[in-house]
Enzyme design. Structure first.
Site, mmCIF file in Angstrom:
data_model
loop_
_atom_site.group_PDB
_atom_site.id
_atom_site.type_symbol
_atom_site.label_atom_id
_atom_site.label_comp_id
_atom_site.label_asym_id
_atom_site.label_seq_id
_atom_site.Cartn_x
_atom_site.Cartn_y
_atom_site.Cartn_z
ATOM 1 N N ASP A 177 50.459 67.064 25.319
ATOM 2 C CA ASP A 177 50.464 66.230 24.118
ATOM 3 C C ASP A 177 49.375 65.215 24.389
ATOM 4 O O ASP A 177 49.563 64.298 25.199
ATOM 5 C CB ASP A 177 51.811 65.531 23.938
ATOM 6 C CG ASP A 177 51.834 64.704 22.653
ATOM 7 O OD1 ASP A 177 50.819 64.023 22.371
ATOM 8 O OD2 ASP A 177 52.838 64.721 21.933
ATOM 9 N N HIS A 178 48.224 65.383 23.764
ATOM 10 C CA HIS A 178 47.073 64.586 24.206
ATOM 11 C C HIS A 178 47.273 63.085 23.968
ATOM 12 O O HIS A 178 46.592 62.268 24.570
ATOM 13 C CB HIS A 178 45.762 65.108 23.610
ATOM 14 C CG HIS A 178 45.532 64.716 22.186
ATOM 15 N ND1 HIS A 178 46.186 65.307 21.152
ATOM 16 C CD2 HIS A 178 44.728 63.773 21.638
ATOM 17 C CE1 HIS A 178 45.777 64.758 20.010
ATOM 18 N NE2 HIS A 178 44.896 63.820 20.280
ATOM 19 N N HIS A 240 53.292 63.856 18.652
ATOM 20 C CA HIS A 240 52.684 62.560 18.966
ATOM 21 C C HIS A 240 53.543 61.358 18.547
ATOM 22 O O HIS A 240 53.719 60.413 19.308
ATOM 23 C CB HIS A 240 51.312 62.433 18.316
ATOM 24 C CG HIS A 240 50.419 63.626 18.525
ATOM 25 N ND1 HIS A 240 50.352 64.297 19.727
ATOM 26 C CD2 HIS A 240 49.566 64.278 17.695
ATOM 27 C CE1 HIS A 240 49.483 65.297 19.618
ATOM 28 N NE2 HIS A 240 49.000 65.310 18.392
HETATM 29 C C1 BG6 Z 1 46.143 66.883 16.721
HETATM 30 C C2 BG6 Z 1 46.394 67.390 15.335
HETATM 31 O O1 BG6 Z 1 47.238 67.154 17.542
HETATM 32 O O2 BG6 Z 1 45.915 65.489 16.668
HETATM 33 C C3 BG6 Z 1 45.233 67.065 14.427
HETATM 34 O O3 BG6 Z 1 46.577 68.796 15.367
HETATM 35 C C4 BG6 Z 1 44.931 65.588 14.467
HETATM 36 O O4 BG6 Z 1 45.512 67.455 13.086
HETATM 37 C C5 BG6 Z 1 44.797 65.102 15.913
HETATM 38 O O5 BG6 Z 1 43.724 65.369 13.778
HETATM 39 C C6 BG6 Z 1 44.676 63.593 15.955
HETATM 40 O O6 BG6 Z 1 44.317 63.206 17.250
HETATM 41 P P1 BG6 Z 1 43.530 61.862 17.525
HETATM 42 O O7 BG6 Z 1 43.427 61.783 19.010
HETATM 43 O O8 BG6 Z 1 42.205 61.973 16.842
HETATM 44 O O9 BG6 Z 1 44.368 60.769 16.930
#
Ligand code: BG6
Length: 490
Positions: A177-178, A240
């Site tokens: 989960d980045h 997230h």
């Molecule tokens: C991803 C989603 O997990 O997170 C995308 O699949 C989204 O749709 C992205 O744009 C958002 O990540 P960040 O780091 O740009 O907030």
């Protein structure tokens, strides 16, 4: 410190994620000397590339993402390519031979990381083949890194999980989960548990509500096919947003170990108030963007995007109210919202404290502002504390002030930062910032209740917010019912 020596096998090596995030992150680790000199990367994908073509691809990707390429030739000399047909066992035999060879050449001690940076429908097949063809049968460690989406709902996630568990045990699985790799998300716990002035107030006696916003400016772009079946609830809330809520609401762990932290997060997810189908509308609001504007630029609506049904019922926006039914949080709403094509790109958490018991500075024209703690996750990184002080002059009047701390957000948004940290953690064997199956399971169970209702009822109002706006009106009503409103995040 550096990571142990390892072979890193990337499935989906020609894909977008590998190009935008993985190669630049590995390069960063390499440049910083954080990755062992004894490493090798095997890129796996369908295309018939040579090692040289692959290495060129990696070079270009690093160059594009970082603009620098010192020692790049040395870096890419560790990269090898293996064409693969995911369901053909011969492909895995060839991969095994190459892996064993590299193991010897680079003295990798049998350590292996398998990174699946590709469509989830192949996860089961790949892990099964890896095991059956003996790729996981080495004397070192074997770790599996998998990208979202981890299933589509609880039953599909369970199915996927039991497939991969045939070949890897839970403690070998690193579910990405980045958001958990973001600097300020990791800071939530530190802010809470290392400051005497927050934790004593971190409960329903002093906090009135918490607001978590993750807004995006971009639309669905070229991901219509995926997004039509996903929507904002599955794409952002299931992972997230619920992860951020868990970090905000968890009890202090007794130690900072992976197991202790995870079990506290799991307890939060277990305390989420479940609701009946007919209650969904009282807690959750969905939206879909129509045409709109950003400055002078006209923006198309969601239904006009490629691979999107022109009558689509998919939500591109979600706002919700979560209640955490435990002693600490009883009565405190956690409001969350996320959407595409909103006014601004921003992820922020606002903790609103309760009003003081008696207001000595009562002024009918100017109510006393509540204290807020704002955690800026992106694009700025930092915290802001909103306080009241005396306005200078003769009268005793109050004025709000902000105490600001800006984290050095070195490279701004969309940098490989989060991935770099997560890759490093995985290579070191630290799974703290990855999601455990128990977390995945509980968050799907929660989200499924909502999608079951939404999928079976068309939202007649769609599209209900303009591209470039802050979302549908109903999201404001969700808070207004409780006497609150969204704090501006711009
Ligand atoms: C991803 C989603 O997990 O997170 C995308 O699949 C989204 O749709 C992205 O744009 C958002 O990540 P960040 O780091 O740009 O907030």
């Amino acid at each position: 410190s550096t990571t142990p020596t390892s072979l890193i096998t990337i499935f989906g090596a020609t894909g977008d994620l590998a190009k935008r995030k993985l190669y630049p992150s590995l390069y960063h680790l390499f440049r910083k000397g954080k990755i062992s000199k004894r490493f090798a990367v095997v890129g796996v994908a369908r295309r018939e590339w040579s090692n040289e073509e692959f290495q060129e691809h990696v070079k270009t990707s690093v160059h594009k993402a970082l603009g620098s390429d010192e020692n790049i030739d040395e870096f890419v000399s560790h990269f090898y390519y293996q064409p693969n047909d995911v369901s053909n066992s011969d492909s895995y035999k060839a991969l095994k031979n190459l892996s064993d060879e590299l193991d010897e050449t680079y003295e990798l001690e049998g350590n292996r990381v398998f990174y699946l940076a590709m469509a989830p429908e192949f996860f089961g097949t790949i892990t099964e083949q890896l095991k059956n063809q003996g790729l996981t049968d080495t004397k070192g460690f074997q770790r599996l890194v998998i990208e979202k989406p981890f299933g589509h709902d609880l039953p599909s996630a369970e199915k996927l999980n039991s497939q991969i568990r045939e070949s890897f045990s839970e403690d070998q699985i690193y579910r990405i989960d980045h958001y958990l790799g973001k600097e300020m998300v990791q800071n939530i716990e530190v802010i809470r548990f290392s400051n005497a002035m927050f934790e004593p107030l971190w409960n329903n006696r002093y906090i009135s509500n918490i607001q978590v916003t993750s807004s995006e400016e971009l639309g669905v772009e070229d991901r219509g096919r995926y997004y039509e079946k996903s929507g904002a609830l599955r794409d952002m809330v299931q992972n997230h947003l619920l992860q951020m809520v868990a970090l905000l609401a968890m009890e202090p762990p007794i130690k900072l170990t992976t197991d202790e932290i995870r079990s506290e997060k799991v307890r939060v997810l277990r305390s989420l108030r479940p609701f009946q189908q007919d209650e969904v509308k009282d807690y959750f609001v969905r939206g879909q963007y129509g045409p709109g504007k950003a400055g002078n630029e006209a923006l198309p609506g969601y239904r006009e995007a490629e691979n999107v049904d022109d009558q689509s019922n998919t939500e591109t926006y979600v706002a919700g109210k979560l209640m955490i039914d435990n002693f600490r949080w009883a009565g405190v709403p956690f409001y969350i919202r996320t959407g595409k094509r909103m006014e601004t790109k921003s992820t922020k958490i606002v903790i609103q404290f309760k009003d003081i018991p008696m207001n000595l500075y009562y002024n009918p024209d100017k109510p006393l502002a509540p204290n807020l703690l704002v955690i800026h996750i992106q694009p700025e990184e930092g915290i802001t504390l909103h306080l009241n002080v005396k306005k200078s002059g003769q009268n005793i009047e109050t004025t709000p002030v902000k105490l600001n701390f800006a984290n050095n957000s070195v490279d701004g948004m969309n940098t490989p930062e989060a991935y770099e940290k997560l890759l490093f953690d995985c290579l070191r064997g630290d799974a703290t910032n990855f999601t455990h199956w128990d977390e995945v399971k509980l968050s799907w169970a929660f989200v499924d209740k909502i999608s079951e209702v939404w999928e079976h009822t068309r939202d007649g109002e769609f599209p209900n917010y303009e591209a470039g706006s802050m979302g549908p009106k109903a999201a404001d009503n969700l808070l207004a019912k409780d006497g609150f409103s969204w704090w501006p995040i711009a």
